[in-house]
Design a protein around this motif. Structure first.
Motif, short mmCIF file in Angstrom:
data_model
loop_
_atom_site.label_atom_id
_atom_site.label_comp_id
_atom_site.label_asym_id
_atom_site.label_seq_id
_atom_site.Cartn_x
_atom_site.Cartn_y
_atom_site.Cartn_z
N ALA A 1 0.85 -1.19 0.00
CA ALA A 1 0.00 0.00 0.00
C ALA A 1 0.88 1.24 0.00
CB ALA A 1 -0.92 0.00 1.22
N PHE A 2 0.35 2.33 -0.51
CA PHE A 2 1.07 3.60 -0.46
C PHE A 2 0.07 4.74 -0.29
CE2 PHE A 2 0.20 2.82 -4.93
CZ PHE A 2 -0.25 4.05 -5.40
N GLU B 1 -8.79 0.84 -1.65
CA GLU B 1 -8.24 1.90 -0.82
C GLU B 1 -8.59 1.64 0.63
OE1 GLU B 1 -9.87 5.81 -1.69
OE2 GLU B 1 -11.58 4.90 -2.70
N ALA B 2 -7.81 2.20 1.53
CA ALA B 2 -8.02 1.99 2.96
C ALA B 2 -8.01 3.33 3.68
CB ALA B 2 -6.94 1.07 3.54
N ASN B 3 -8.82 3.41 4.74
CA ASN B 3 -8.90 4.59 5.60
C ASN B 3 -9.28 5.83 4.79
OD1 ASN B 3 -8.79 5.98 8.05
ND2 ASN B 3 -6.63 6.49 7.82
N LEU B 4 -10.42 5.74 4.13
CA LEU B 4 -10.97 6.86 3.36
C LEU B 4 -11.62 7.85 4.32
CD1 LEU B 4 -11.89 8.33 0.80
CD2 LEU B 4 -13.74 6.64 0.58
N VAL B 5 -10.95 8.96 4.56
CA VAL B 5 -11.44 9.99 5.49
C VAL B 5 -11.26 11.36 4.85
CG1 VAL B 5 -11.20 11.02 7.80
CG2 VAL B 5 -10.72 8.57 7.46
N LYS C 1 -6.58 21.07 3.48
CA LYS C 1 -5.49 21.92 3.93
C LYS C 1 -4.43 21.04 4.59
CE LYS C 1 -7.65 23.07 8.40
NZ LYS C 1 -8.09 24.18 9.28
N ALA C 2 -3.20 21.50 4.58
CA ALA C 2 -2.12 20.77 5.23
C ALA C 2 -2.12 21.10 6.73
CB ALA C 2 -0.79 21.16 4.60
N PRO C 3 -1.75 20.10 7.57
CA PRO C 3 -1.31 18.75 7.20
C PRO C 3 -2.49 17.84 6.86
CG PRO C 3 -1.29 18.97 9.57
CD PRO C 3 -1.67 20.32 9.02
N MET C 4 -2.27 16.94 5.91
CA MET C 4 -3.28 15.95 5.56
C MET C 4 -2.60 14.78 4.87
SD MET C 4 -3.78 15.69 2.00
CE MET C 4 -5.49 15.32 1.75
N HIS C 5 -3.29 13.65 4.88
CA HIS C 5 -2.82 12.51 4.10
C HIS C 5 -3.99 11.92 3.35
CE1 HIS C 5 -4.60 9.72 6.99
NE2 HIS C 5 -3.97 10.34 7.96
N THR C 6 -3.70 11.30 2.25
CA THR C 6 -4.73 10.66 1.44
C THR C 6 -5.06 9.28 2.01
OG1 THR C 6 -3.20 9.47 -0.01
CG2 THR C 6 -3.70 11.77 -0.57
N PRO C 7 -6.12 8.65 1.51
CA PRO C 7 -6.31 7.23 1.83
C PRO C 7 -5.13 6.41 1.28
CG PRO C 7 -8.28 8.18 0.83
CD PRO C 7 -7.20 9.18 0.66
N TRP C 8 -4.94 5.25 1.83
CA TRP C 8 -3.96 4.32 1.28
C TRP C 8 -4.48 3.75 -0.03
CZ3 TRP C 8 0.80 3.59 3.44
CH2 TRP C 8 0.98 3.96 4.78
N ARG C 9 -3.64 3.67 -1.04
CA ARG C 9 -3.93 2.93 -2.27
C ARG C 9 -3.41 1.51 -2.04
NH1 ARG C 9 -7.23 6.22 -2.51
NH2 ARG C 9 -7.25 8.02 -3.86
#
Length: 704
Positions: free
Chosen positions: A129-130, A219-223, A255-263
């Motif tokens: 995953a990434f 995808e994982a952890n879609l928030v 807005k930052a900080p943020m991360h995408t869901p895992w692919r």
């Protein structure tokens, strides 16, 4: 020392100003995800299994409203880490989950803009995953993503199981074709006014590379992000991330900080390994609910099926602007609710779903549309909420409430806290929340429907709904949802989501094929448990005025029993009418006995779209249950019982297809056979065409 030297080498390579490569391997060294930067500073990743490249170097990056993050990157720092831990589930397919991975994180800076971007890759034994991360930085306090450039450039034209994607509905049939033909193999009828593409598919997308290698993309952890679809680029064998947009074309406002869901790319050497994978769960945070004693699993029944089969209605007098015929009365009456409650109490079923109990249904427009017509608390004139909830409590049963929002989020979201608190105070513990229709559609304002079900707006709402329910100790079944991406780990009060072409399609369409139920465990259910509705004992349905095809269920009754094991849900619905269960109480015994919470789950036989055999061990006991299903072809399978606890004797109660059964002409007969077995034994099981078999293994004594 080896780790130190490795990181030093990576930093030295990055400082050379030309290109960059790094990789991370799974703990068993079979799976590998590699990252690279070319001389133009463009980002790529690739994936291999046992040295065989599965996904070739594929593009990473973004197009923001103000900036292009496609190239011009340099590496600031690279780190690696490894974690190996275990955690306990509150409910699930297994009691203990191992979380063992290796991770690489690459911290990047775009030379021209100074924008910072991190990419993390994880390698597990069951996949890789990434994800992207924007750390805190002045330039990106607020920003808008206009395109996620992530692509999946496959090393071969693999066989794929896919369904058409649109931005609002997952309720589609599955097709089987090479990746390159996604969208090309069938006629695609576009829904008027809907942004649908024939060349775009949903995730999970599952592919067979070889007899001993399969992958599934999800995808994982879609928030607080948009749901990902996959677009067939018709440029080689390549799919591209296609995020569900806001109505104005923005994809993600953040807005930052943020991360995408895992692919996520689950990797398996056997089809059953995909089902046993825990990677998507592991990529979600631990439970946010500190005291979870109120969360539990159960089975339920309800009025749902009599409404879908035209025997009763959600409305009192008028449905979709038309007067109801006498043959289709209002279903959610006090009297009818008590009838279902009595049946549930008699047979030990905990919850009874009551649909259509509120006012507002008579005001609904065609296509399940309405704005401001429900308050979700005023009962219909022939339904006494207090009387029903008290009657249920006196029988040791609970009413499960139904909130059909018609996607009227404008009115539903502000009331959720009060509604859930009031429901809890009346003894209701589970609420089914539905989102049919267009989001915030108001017929008095042309073009007023605001957003898509699978976009960021609704992803935010679905999460708020779950969190508000958790605050009030309410468990949720969600229909017309965003897909599961493993968030049941973080919010275990979210028991099931629909998001699938479910059992109701058997009543008002040409129905679900015999292979449909043998595809779902390898596709949609990989993200999390579905509310599919199972356990139909009457497969020939009454004539329904709106059905365009012969309404019937394309399976044997024995297969319906097996679905309680293969169609995973912690809260399965025994969907048929009580009178049909009473017609065959011997077969109904399996539904009464089958557990809903498991300590172990194993796949014994599996071929996507053809057959599946699973066994599950009931949590807190030595009892096991087996479910085996097939497509339209009859099969004979041999079951080794070595999964049973050694040293214990079991009584096996077998629920098998009757002699000469098949789903078309002889679907009803269920032979119930009892025999004593141990872990040293084998069973030969016969599955009828479109059939199945269910077995309860009850521990009875220590074997001598």
């Amino acid at each position: 020392m080896r780790s130190f030297l490795f990181i030093f080498f990576l930093l030295a390579s990055a400082c050379g100003g030309k290109s960059y490569d790094t990789k991370v391997n799974s703990p068993d060294a079979k799976n590998e995800i590699s990252f690279s930067i070319n001389e133009q500073g463009a980002l790529f990743y690739s994936i291999s299994h046992k040295g065989k490249q599965v996904i070739k170097p594929s593009v990473l990056g973004f197009q923001l409203k103000k900036y292009s993050l496609k190239d011009g990157f340099e590496v600031v720092k690279t780190t690696q880490e490894e974690d190996n831990s275990k955690w306990k589930t509150i409910w699930g397919e297994r009691e203990t989950v191992q979380d063992h991975y290796r991770q690489v994180t690459i911290k990047l800076r775009q030379k021209k803009t100074g924008i910072l971007l991190n990419i993390s890759g994880r390698a597990y034994n069951d996949g890789v995953a990434f994800r992207y991360e924007f750390p805190s930085q002045e330039k990106l306090n607020k920003f808008t993503i206009m395109d996620e450039l992530t692509s999946f450039d496959f090393a071969g034209d693999y066989k794929a199981w896919w369904n058409f994607a649109d931005y609002d509905n997952y309720e589609k049939v599955y097709y089987h074709s090479p990746i390159s033909q996604i969208g090309d193999t069938v006629n695609f009828e576009r829904r008027v006014g809907k942004e649908e593409r024939a060349d775009m598919c949903n995730t999970p997308l599952t592919m067979e590379i070889a007899d001993d290698l399969l992958i599934s993309i999800h995808e994982a952890n879609l928030v607080d992000y948009a749901g990902m679809n996959l677009l067939n680029t018709h440029d080689g064998i390549k799919l591209k991330a296609k995020l569900t947009p806001w109505r104005n074309g923005d994809l993600v406002r953040t807005k930052a900080p943020m991360h995408t869901p895992w692919r996520t790319i689950q990797i398996a050497e056997k089809a059953g390994d995909l089902i046993e994978s825990t990677m998507i769960l592991n990529l979600n945070p631990p439970s946010a609910i500190k005291n979870s004693d109120w969360i539990h699993t159960s089975k339920y029944i309800g009025l749902w099926w009599e409404m879908h089969t035209g025997r009763s209605s959600w409305a009192e007098k008028r449905q979709f602007g038309k007067k109801l015929p006498a043959s289709r009365p209002h279903g959610a009456t006090t009297k009818n609710a008590k009838y279902y409650i009595d049946f549930a109490a008699k047979h030990g079923i905990k919850d009874v779903l009551i649909e259509g109990w509120t006012k507002g249904w008579d005001d609904m427009e065609p296509d399940w549309k309405g704005y401001g017509i429900f308050d979700w608390e005023t009962p219909a004139t022939d339904f006494d909420l207090d009387e029903v909830t008290k009657y249920a409590a006196g029988k040791g049963v609970r009413m499960m409430a139904y909130h059909e929002t018609i996607s009227d989020v404008d009115h539903y979201e502000p009331k959720m806290d009060q509604l859930y608190r009031d429901a809890y105070n009346k003894g209701i513990r589970v609420i089914k929340v539905g989102y049919t229709g267009d989001v915030n559609y108001n017929s008095t304002v042309p073009g007023s429907y605001a957003q898509h079900h699978h976009g960021q707006y609704m992803v935010r709402h679905y999460r708020k709904m779950i969190q508000t329910a958790a605050k009030n100790k309410i468990m949720i079944i969600n229909h017309e949802p965003i897909k599961f991406t493993g968030e049941q780990r973080t919010y275990p009060n979210l028991l099931a989501r629909e998001g699938v072409r479910g059992g109701e399609y058997n009543a008002w369409s040409k129905g679900n094929s015999p292979e449909h139920g043998v595809i779902l465990p390898f596709t949609r259910i990989l993200g999390g448990p579905i509310d599919y509705t199972v356990g139909y004992f009457e497969v020939m349905l009454p004539e329904i005025s709106w059905a365009k095809f012969e309404p019937r269920i394309r399976s044997t009754v024995a297969k319906q029993l097996a679905y309680f094991i293969t169609m995973y849900s912690p809260i399965p619905m025994a969907a048929d009418l009580p009178k049909f269960y009473e017609r065959d109480l011997e077969a109904f015994q399996f539904i009464k006995d089958v557990a809903t919470n498991w300590s172990e789950s194993k796949v014994l036989h599996a071929k996507i779209g053809d057959y599946l055999t699973m066994v599950r061990k009931e949590r807190g006991t030595n009892d096991w249950y087996l479910g085996s299903i097939t497509d339209e072809n009859a099969r004979n399978l041999t079951i080794n019982l070595d999964f049973l606890t050694k040293g214990i004797k079991y009584q096996a109660t077998i629920y098998a297809d009757g002699e000469n059964n098949d789903w078309k002409t002889k679907p009803y007969k269920v032979d119930v056979i009892k025999k004593e077995v141990t872990a040293a034994d084998q069973l030969n099981i016969k599955l009828a065409a479109g059939g199945g078999q269910a077995i309860q293994f009850k521990a009875i004594e220590n074997a001598k």
